[in-house]
Design a protein around this motif. Structure first.
Motif, PDB file in Angstrom:
ATOM      1  N   PHE A   1       1.458   6.570  -4.356  1.00 44.44           N
ATOM      2  CA  PHE A   1       0.777   5.310  -4.625  1.00 44.44           C
ATOM      3  C   PHE A   1       1.580   4.153  -4.048  1.00 44.44           C
ATOM      4  N   PHE A   2       0.937   3.391  -3.166  1.00 43.88           N
ATOM      5  CA  PHE A   2       1.537   2.200  -2.570  1.00 43.88           C
ATOM      6  C   PHE A   2       0.901   0.958  -3.184  1.00 43.88           C
TER       7      PHE A   2
ATOM      8  N   LEU B   1       6.290   1.779  -1.798  1.00 43.80           N
ATOM      9  CA  LEU B   1       5.928   3.030  -2.469  1.00 43.80           C
ATOM     10  C   LEU B   1       6.312   2.895  -3.943  1.00 43.80           C
ATOM     11  N   ILE B   2       5.318   2.928  -4.817  1.00 45.01           N
ATOM     12  CA  ILE B   2       5.546   2.713  -6.241  1.00 45.01           C
ATOM     13  C   ILE B   2       5.828   4.014  -6.975  1.00 45.01           C
ATOM     14  N   GLU B   3       5.047   5.050  -6.636  1.00 44.47           N
ATOM     15  CA  GLU B   3       5.201   6.315  -7.359  1.00 44.47           C
ATOM     16  C   GLU B   3       4.730   7.466  -6.472  1.00 44.47           C
ATOM     17  N   TYR B   4       5.418   8.593  -6.589  1.00 46.66           N
ATOM     18  CA  TYR B   4       5.102   9.778  -5.789  1.00 46.66           C
ATOM     19  C   TYR B   4       5.322  11.006  -6.661  1.00 46.66           C
TER      20      TYR B   4
ATOM     21  N   PRO C   1      -1.918  15.996 -10.005  1.00 52.52           N
ATOM     22  CA  PRO C   1      -2.392  15.938 -11.400  1.00 52.52           C
ATOM     23  C   PRO C   1      -1.599  14.951 -12.261  1.00 52.52           C
ATOM     24  N   VAL C   2      -0.315  14.805 -11.971  1.00 56.97           N
ATOM     25  CA  VAL C   2       0.513  13.855 -12.725  1.00 56.97           C
ATOM     26  C   VAL C   2       0.086  12.418 -12.424  1.00 56.97           C
TER      27      VAL C   2
ATOM     28  N   THR D   1       0.375   2.263 -11.365  1.00 56.99           N
ATOM     29  CA  THR D   1      -0.332   3.456 -10.893  1.00 56.99           C
ATOM     30  C   THR D   1      -1.508   3.760 -11.807  1.00 56.99           C
ATOM     31  N   GLU D   2      -1.262   3.724 -13.117  1.00 61.42           N
ATOM     32  CA  GLU D   2      -2.324   3.997 -14.086  1.00 61.42           C
ATOM     33  C   GLU D   2      -3.470   3.002 -13.940  1.00 61.42           C
TER      34      GLU D   2
END
Length: 259
Positions: free
Chosen positions: A220-221, A232-235, A239-240, A250-251
């Motif tokens: 997620f960018f 890049l915020i989260e990788y 499924p996570v 991200t949520e």
């Protein structure tokens, strides 16, 4: 054929403008990785750094490393054209060469790389590439017809055949289904699932359901505001990202609260 990608401390510039900042990511071979995020967050720009396509724009440059099985694609003396033969790209809109036949479209990359190939080998390569793109049975009786005469979904699969004909290890796809109808989109998604058995596949998509369906991992960018660099915020495993992300941003994005 597929290879691992390791990106270290990557910053992407257009002139003095910092477009993407401080990306660190590891992409496993024989997997599908999806890049998601709002428009303008740098995901397509970052995708293009993975085969040095961004360099076609004047003033574009990077700081940091992109390693393909440990070899830096930005190392001294590395030829960008050679990089692109190892890391293929499929664009948002199907772009077969309009004056070329279906057959010549498949062989275009091979000829561009000045590879000598006999007619028999060329015929075999065309069949293997079109079969690999799930297109052979639909076009085998009209290989001499223009590629531009195919439907949009068929044209996109022709572009995928053209990409795999040069025997890459990685296939990058920048929103490959955004211009396609639902049936053609499903065909491309099925093909992506098959391609990962031989290639490392990285896809940019705005379609959350598509990312959830086709990818093993999702990145997620996001962007803090206009004029700010993408990050890049989260990788994590897909499924996570979609059910239990670590970051609130991200949520909020995957649940449709912004973006």
């Amino acid at each position: 054929m597929s290879k691992r990608i390791d990106v270290k401390d990557l910053n992407v510039y257009y002139g003095n403008f910092l477009a993407v900042q401080d990306v660190n990511i590891n992409i496993e071979p024989r997997s599908v990785t999806a890049f998601i995020g709002p428009s303008g967050c740098g995901k397509s720009t970052f995708l293009r750094t993975l085969n040095r396509m961004h360099e076609v724009l004047p003033g574009a440059r990077v700081e940091g490393e992109v390693l393909l099985d440990g070899e830096n694609l930005y190392g001294p003396g590395v030829d960008p054209v050679t990089v692109r033969s190892h890391v293929g790209m499929v664009f948002q809109r199907p772009n077969p060469f309009p004056t070329m036949s279906i057959r010549d479209n498949v062989l275009a990359g091979v000829k561009l790389n000045n590879k000598r190939i006999s007619k028999a080998d060329a015929d075999d390569l065309v069949e293997r590439s079109l079969t690999g793109a799930n297109l052979w049975k639909e076009v085998r009786d009209r290989l001499d017809k223009p590629g531009s005469g195919l439907s949009g979904g068929q044209q996109q699969r022709l572009c995928i055949a053209r990409a795999i004909a040069v025997s890459p290890e990685v296939i990058l796809m920048d929103e490959p289904c955004s211009a396609l109808d639902p049936i053609s989109t499903l065909a491309i998604e099925d093909l992506i699932e098959e391609l990962k058995s031989d290639y490392t596949v990285v896809i940019v998509t705005h379609n959350m359901q598509q990312a959830a369906r086709v990818s093993d991992k999702t990145a997620f960018f996001n962007i803090a505001g206009t004029g700010q660099p993408g990050r890049l915020i989260e990788y994590a495993d897909t499924p996570v990202i979609f059910s239990n992300p670590a970051e609130k941003a991200t949520e909020d994005y995957v649940s449709g609260r912004f973006g």
